[in-house]
Motif scaffolding. Structure first.
Motif, PDB file in Angstrom:
ATOM      1  N   HIS A   1     -15.821 -31.744  -2.912  1.00 47.32           N
ATOM      2  CA  HIS A   1     -14.245 -32.026  -3.498  1.00 47.32           C
ATOM      3  C   HIS A   1     -13.506 -32.423  -2.510  1.00 47.32           C
ATOM      4  CE1 HIS A   1      -9.954 -31.697  -6.005  1.00 47.32           C
ATOM      5  NE2 HIS A   1     -11.105 -33.316  -5.630  1.00 47.32           N
ATOM      6  N   VAL A   2     -12.623 -33.588  -1.868  1.00 46.77           N
ATOM      7  CA  VAL A   2     -12.478 -34.198  -1.027  1.00 46.77           C
ATOM      8  C   VAL A   2     -11.199 -34.042  -1.514  1.00 46.77           C
ATOM      9  CG1 VAL A   2     -12.544 -35.797   1.224  1.00 46.77           C
ATOM     10  CG2 VAL A   2     -14.478 -35.326  -0.278  1.00 46.77           C
TER      11      VAL A   2
ATOM     12  N   ALA B   1     -10.656 -39.088   0.224  1.00 44.94           N
ATOM     13  CA  ALA B   1      -9.580 -38.243  -1.265  1.00 44.94           C
ATOM     14  C   ALA B   1      -9.492 -38.617  -2.391  1.00 44.94           C
ATOM     15  CB  ALA B   1      -8.780 -38.145  -0.318  1.00 44.94           C
ATOM     16  N   GLY B   2      -9.431 -37.010  -3.184  1.00 41.71           N
ATOM     17  CA  GLY B   2      -9.440 -37.171  -5.162  1.00 41.71           C
ATOM     18  C   GLY B   2     -10.998 -37.282  -5.242  1.00 41.71           C
ATOM     19  N   GLY B   3     -12.318 -37.594  -4.348  1.00 41.75           N
ATOM     20  CA  GLY B   3     -13.862 -38.038  -4.356  1.00 41.75           C
ATOM     21  C   GLY B   3     -14.222 -36.344  -4.470  1.00 41.75           C
ATOM     22  N   ALA B   4     -15.409 -36.252  -5.592  1.00 45.84           N
ATOM     23  CA  ALA B   4     -16.730 -35.049  -5.790  1.00 45.84           C
ATOM     24  C   ALA B   4     -17.544 -36.075  -5.631  1.00 45.84           C
ATOM     25  CB  ALA B   4     -16.340 -34.176  -6.327  1.00 45.84           C
TER      26      ALA B   4
ATOM     27  N   PHE C   1     -17.600 -39.757  -6.960  1.00 48.50           N
ATOM     28  CA  PHE C   1     -17.594 -39.984  -8.347  1.00 48.50           C
ATOM     29  C   PHE C   1     -15.660 -40.076  -7.905  1.00 48.50           C
ATOM     30  CE2 PHE C   1     -17.217 -36.261  -9.937  1.00 48.50           C
ATOM     31  CZ  PHE C   1     -18.313 -35.638  -9.903  1.00 48.50           C
ATOM     32  N   PHE C   2     -14.743 -40.006  -8.742  1.00 48.81           N
ATOM     33  CA  PHE C   2     -13.305 -39.540  -8.870  1.00 48.81           C
ATOM     34  C   PHE C   2     -13.230 -38.288  -9.523  1.00 48.81           C
ATOM     35  CE2 PHE C   2     -12.484 -43.344  -6.145  1.00 48.81           C
ATOM     36  CZ  PHE C   2     -11.816 -42.848  -5.192  1.00 48.81           C
ATOM     37  N   VAL C   3     -12.255 -37.440  -9.308  1.00 54.04           N
ATOM     38  CA  VAL C   3     -12.373 -36.447 -10.452  1.00 54.04           C
ATOM     39  C   VAL C   3     -12.035 -36.648 -11.511  1.00 54.04           C
ATOM     40  CG1 VAL C   3     -12.935 -34.610  -8.129  1.00 54.04           C
ATOM     41  CG2 VAL C   3     -10.495 -34.900  -8.691  1.00 54.04           C
ATOM     42  N   ASP C   4     -10.787 -38.024 -11.436  1.00 51.13           N
ATOM     43  CA  ASP C   4     -10.345 -38.062 -12.954  1.00 51.13           C
ATOM     44  C   ASP C   4     -10.506 -39.547 -13.624  1.00 51.13           C
ATOM     45  OD1 ASP C   4      -9.380 -40.380 -10.826  1.00 51.13           O
ATOM     46  OD2 ASP C   4      -7.552 -40.384 -10.912  1.00 51.13           O
TER      47      ASP C   4
END
Lengths: 218, 387
Positions: free
Chosen positions: B255-256, B274-277, B290-293
Motif C-alpha cells: 500500500h503506497v 500513492a493511494g494505490g495498493a 488498484f486504488f484502495v478507495d
C-alpha cells in the motif's frame, strides 16, 4: 482469500495513515564511535590507523577529484594525494565536535578549487567566459568500454561551474545531506539547493538525448 | 488565481530535504501545475544522470606515494599502533592527549631501540587491519533502534540499539517493534511478527528481504535505490512511502502512501502510485494495482481475475462496469494482461473514461505499442494524482 484480502487492505490503509517519523535524536552512534577511535589513533601518529582511514575514504575522494577534473586520472591522483597529506598533517587539529567526514570533504573541496584556480591562469579562454572544457578527450577505448553515455555525463559534469560541480559530486559520491554539503562548501543550505537545482537542469538540458537509454535501463 | 511556483525547490524535494509540510505543499502544487511538473521532470532527469556516475577506484599505488611523503613512523607511533589492534579486537582504546597543532606532524623522538618491537607490532596490526577490512564490516551495517519489546538480530536480543549487517536477520516477536535507518536514504519501521534480512547496501543499491510480517518504509533517495525482496515480487522504490506486508504463504500486499513503487518479477511489473495498493502471490507475481478507495465489488472482482482460475469474463464485466476515472490505473495495467477479446473491451472502457492523447491509436494500444502505452499513462496519471 478475498475476505482475507479485504481485512488486509483495511489494516494496511489504517497503517498507511500512521505517520512514520524517525527522530534524528535516535540516530545511533556506533559507526561514529568507531571513526572517533580511529581518528584518536591517527592523532597519536598511528600509521596503520592512517592507512585504514585512507582505505575507507580513498575511492570517494578519488572519484570526486576525477570527475571534478574531467576524467584526468593523473590530476585526480595528485589531488587525492594532496587531500590525504593535508588530512594526515592536520589531523591533530581535528576536534570531535565537528563531523570528520565534513572536515575531510572540506579539504577535498579546497584542494579541487585551489587547483582549479591555479590552473585557470594557464588554461584556455573558455573558462574565463564561464565555460569549462573537459580536460580529457574521450578515447575510443573509453567510448567502447565504458559507454558513450557515461563519457557524455562525465564531460557534461566537467563543464559545470566549479561550485555547481562540487555540489553535484558531494551529493552523488559522498551522499551528503544538504546541510553537510553546506558545511563542506562553507555556504548555506539554500545555496546548496540552488546549486544542485541549477546543476540538475544543466545536465538535463545538455544530455536530454540520453533520457531514453537512461529510463530504458529500468 | 495566483500560485507560487516551486521550481527552485524541486531538487530539495526530490532529495527529501524539505520538511513534511513543505513536501506536501510541493506535491500538491505539482499535481495542479503543468509548468512545475515539467520542471520537475527535468530535475529528475538531471538526478538520474548524476546518480549514474560510477564510483572509481583510486590507483593502487596511491598509498605508497602518500606514505613516502609522510615523515617516517616513530617509536611512539609504533606504540600507538597497538591501539588500532585493540580497536580491531574490540577492546577499549586508551586515551592519549591529541597532538597540538603547533607541534606539527609526529613530534616524537625517534627511538631506534623500539623499532624492532614496532615492526613486530606493525605485522600484527596489519593482520588485524586486514581482518578489520575483510571481516564483518560495521560500515556495511544499518543502524537498528528498538521501539518496543525484544527485537533480535540473528537471534541475539538487541538493547536500545543494534547493527544489522549484510546477511543478518532482524526479527520481531508479537510484542516487539524496531526501526531501521536505511543508510542515509530513509527509514523502515518493523511491526510485530516480522522477519527481515539485509541483503545488500552500497551506493548504488540498498536491499532488504521481507520474509514475513509488515514494514513501513519512508525513502527520500532518488528512484530505484531501495528494494525489498518478497517471496512473490520485488518492491522497487521510486521515491515514496509505503507499507509492505507478507503473510506465511508468501503473499504480499503493498500500500503506497506517497510517491510510487514498482512491484516486479522478471515477467511482470505493476506501478503503484500513492493511494494505490497491489497484491502479489508466489507463482503469479504482482497482481493488478488498484486504488484502495475503489468499490468493494471492484476489488473483489479484480482479486478473482488476478489470482483465481475461472470466471475471468464475469470478473472483467464487473471491473469495467464499476470502474471510475481514477480506476484507469487498473484498466491501463489490464490492457497488457488480457487477451485480444478482453483487451478490446478494456480499451473501449479506458478510452471512454479518458480518451487517448494525440498520437495514441486504437490499433497501437491493442498491439501494446510501448511508446503509445507510456504516452497514455502519462496523461492518465493526472487523474491518478487527484484525491
Amino acid at each position: 482469500m478475498i475476505a482475507e484480502t479485504e481485512e488486509w487492505t483495511k489494516s494496511l490503509v489504517a497503517a498507511g495513515k500512521r505517520e512514520i517519523v524517525m527522530s534524528e535524536r535516535e540516530t545511533l552512534m556506533t559507526e561514529r564511535e568507531a571513526d572517533e577511535r580511529l581518528i584518536e589513533s591517527c592523532q597519536r601518529g598511528d600509521r596503520e590507523a592512517f592507512r585504514i582511514l585512507f582505505e575507507t575514504h580513498k575511492d570517494k575522494v578519488y572519484s570526486v577529484t576525477l570527475y571534478f577534473f574531467g576524467g584526468d586520472e593523473a590530476l585526480a591522483a595528485d589531488a587525492t594525494q594532496q587531500v590525504f597529506l593535508k588530512l594526515f598533517t592536520r589531523i591533530g587539529q581535528f576536534r570531535h565536535d565537528a563531523e570528520f567526514t565534513t572536515w575531510l570533504h572540506r579539504l577535498a573541496v579546497n584542494v579541487c578549487l585551489d587547483e582549479h584556480r591555479r590552473r585557470r591562469r594557464f588554461i584556455p579562454f573558455g573558462e574565463a567566459f564561464g565555460v569549462d572544457e573537459p580536460r580529457v578527450k574521450k578515447s575510443p577505448e573509453e567510448i567502447v568500454g565504458r559507454g558513450e553515455a557515461e563519457v557524455s555525463i562525465r564531460d557534461a559534469i566537467a563543464t559545470l561551474k566549479p561550485k555547481l560541480r562540487v555540489a553535484i559530486l558531494l551529493k552523488y559520491f559522498e551522499e551528503l545531506s544538504y546541510e553537510e554539503i553546506a558545511s563542506a562548501m562553507n555556504c548555506s543550505k539554500g545555496t546548496v539547493a540552488s546549486r544542485l537545482n541549477r546543476g540538475h537542469k544543466i545536465l538535463a538540458r545538455r544530455l536530454g538525448h540520453l533520457r531514453a537509454s537512461l529510463f530504458r535501463g529500468e | 488565481m495566483f500560485r507560487q511556483h516551486v521550481t527552485t525547490q524541486l531538487s530539495a524535494f526530490a532529495h527529501g530535504e524539505l520538511s513534511h509540510d513543505d513536501s506536501q505543499r510541493i506535491a500538491a502544487h505539482l499535481r495542479d501545475c503543468e509548468r512545475c511538473r515539467q520542471a520537475y521532470e527535468e530535475i529528475i532527469l538531471g538526478v538520474r544522470l548524476a546518480e549514474s556516475l560510477a564510483l572509481r577506484t583510486a590507483p593502487a599505488a596511491l598509498w605508497e606515494k602518500i606514505e613516502s611523503a609522510l615523515p617516517p613512523p616513530t617509536s611512539a607511533a609504533s606504540s600507538a599502533t597497538s591501539s588500532v589492534a585493540s580497536l580491531s579486537a574490540g577492546a577499549t582504546s586508551h586515551h592519549t592527549a591529541p597532538l597540538e597543532p603547533e607541534h606539527g606532524w609526529l613530534p616524537f623522538a625517534l627511538n631506534h631501540q623500539l623499532l624492532a618491537g614496532a615492526a613486530a607490532m606493525l605485522v600484527i596490526t596489519l593482520g588485524l587491519g586486514a581482518w578489520w577490512f575483510n571481516g564483518p564490516s560495521t560500515r556495511a551495517a544499518w543502524e537498528v533502534a528498538r521501539l518496543s519489546g525484544a527485537p533480535t538480530i540473528d537471534a541475539d536480543r538487541i538493547n536500545a540499539t543494534g547493527q544489522l549487517g549484510i546477511g543478518e536477520w532482524l526479527e520481531t516477536d508479537e510484542a516487539s517493534r524496531a526501526k531501521i535507518k536505511v543508510a542515509d536514504i530513509g527509514q523502515v519501521e518493523i511491526d510485530p511478527g516480522t522477519r527481515v534480512r539485509l541483503v545488500e547496501t552500497k551506493a548504488s543499491e540498498h536491499r532488504l528481504e521481507l520474509a514475513r510480517g509488515r514494514m513501513h518504509a519512508t525513502i527520500w533517495a532518488p528512484p530505484r535505490l531501495f528494494f525489498v525482496d518478497t517471496p512473490s515480487a520485488v518492491a522497487a522504490d521510486l521515491g515514496c512511502a509505503y507499507t509492505l506486508e507478507v503473510d506465511e504463504r508468501g503473499r504480499s500486499l503493498l500500500h503506497v502512501t506517497s510517491g510510487w513503487v514498482a512491484l516486479e518479477t522478471p515477467v511482470r511489473e505493476s506501478f503503484v502510485p500513492a493511494g494505490g495498493a497491489c497484491l502479489t502471490e508466489p507463482g503469479t507475481g504482482p497482481g493488478t494495482p488498484f486504488f484502495v478507495d475503489a468499490s468493494e465489488t471492484f476489488r473483489r472482482a479484480l482479486s478473482r481475475l488476478d489470482f483465481e482460475h475461472g470466471g475471468a469474463a464475469e470478473s472483467l464485466d464487473i471491473i469495467l462496469a464499476e470502474s471510475r476515472t481514477r480506476d484507469t490505473l487498473t484498466l491501463w495495467h489490464l490492457l497488457s494482461r488480457t487477451d485480444d477479446a478482453a483487451r478490446r473491451r478494456v480499451y473501449e472502457r479506458l478510452a471512454q473514461l479518458d480518451a487517448p492523447p494525440a498520437g495514441v491509436t486504437r490499433d497501437g494500444a491493442l498491439r501494446l505499442d510501448q511508446t503509445m502505452l507510456d504516452a497514455w499513462k502519462d496523461q492518465l496519471e493526472l487523474s491518478w494524482w487527484r484525491e
